[in-house]
Design an enzyme around this catalytic site. Sequence first.
Site, mmCIF file in Angstrom:
data_model
loop_
_atom_site.group_PDB
_atom_site.id
_atom_site.type_symbol
_atom_site.label_atom_id
_atom_site.label_comp_id
_atom_site.label_asym_id
_atom_site.label_seq_id
_atom_site.Cartn_x
_atom_site.Cartn_y
_atom_site.Cartn_z
ATOM 1 N N CYS A 92 0.846 -1.191 0.000
ATOM 2 C CA CYS A 92 0.000 0.000 0.000
ATOM 3 C C CYS A 92 0.880 1.240 0.000
ATOM 4 O O CYS A 92 1.861 1.299 0.739
ATOM 5 C CB CYS A 92 -0.894 -0.014 1.245
ATOM 6 N N HIS A 134 -9.230 -3.760 -1.559
ATOM 7 C CA HIS A 134 -8.194 -2.969 -0.879
ATOM 8 C C HIS A 134 -8.553 -1.480 -0.928
ATOM 9 O O HIS A 134 -8.497 -0.790 0.109
ATOM 10 C CB HIS A 134 -6.842 -3.243 -1.556
ATOM 11 N N GLU A 135 -8.951 -0.989 -2.113
ATOM 12 C CA GLU A 135 -9.259 0.444 -2.248
ATOM 13 C C GLU A 135 -10.512 0.815 -1.467
ATOM 14 O O GLU A 135 -10.550 1.862 -0.820
ATOM 15 C CB GLU A 135 -9.423 0.829 -3.723
ATOM 16 N N HIS A 138 -10.020 1.441 2.164
ATOM 17 C CA HIS A 138 -9.502 2.772 2.505
ATOM 18 C C HIS A 138 -10.646 3.734 2.822
ATOM 19 O O HIS A 138 -10.501 4.635 3.647
ATOM 20 C CB HIS A 138 -8.685 3.351 1.345
HETATM 21 NI NI NI Z 1 -3.655 1.118 -0.096
#
Ligand code: NI
Length: 178
Positions: A92, A134-135, A138
């Site tokens: 990341c 993953h995004e 966030h």
């Molecule tokens: Ni990331």
Amino acid sequence: MGHPVLRTPAEAVADPTAPEIRGLVRDMIETLADADGAGLAAPQVHVPLRVVMFQVPGHRETGNGEPVPLTVLVNPEIVPLGEDQDEDWEACLSVPGLTGLVPRWTSIRYSGTTPYGERIEQMAEGFHARVVQHECDHLDGILYPARMTDMSMLMFREELRHYVASEDDEEETERESA
Ligand code: NI
């Protein structure tokens, strides 16, 4: 890692086609290109809004073998398809130098709106599904280490390159950050 904007749920965007969102997306595209990354979420450029972008290069497993062009999603949503999870290495841009083995849903359906007001609905598998999860994490203030089940598998990328690469192909250690 540790900045409040990365630990706080992001706000929904009222108008995905607003000029400010297109400006934000332009900045994010530049950041993603500079970092040579696979994906980016607005909180990573310190903007607490629900905007993500991602792309999948041709050599990644996406389920159908097709690369995914740069896709921008405003107010994205994810639904897992089935119970299956896979583990794979992630990195990341907000956790520089580190990599970890992270379980993710194998197959998902995701949806969202583009900055041009188009509705996108898509199924994804493999790396494609992983980068979207993953995004979107966030946007909920979650960094990948919080998804890990075995913290001994959080390591410096340099160490993974030296000690784990031999078990896998070289490619595995060259993962784009997201
Ligand atoms: Ni990331």
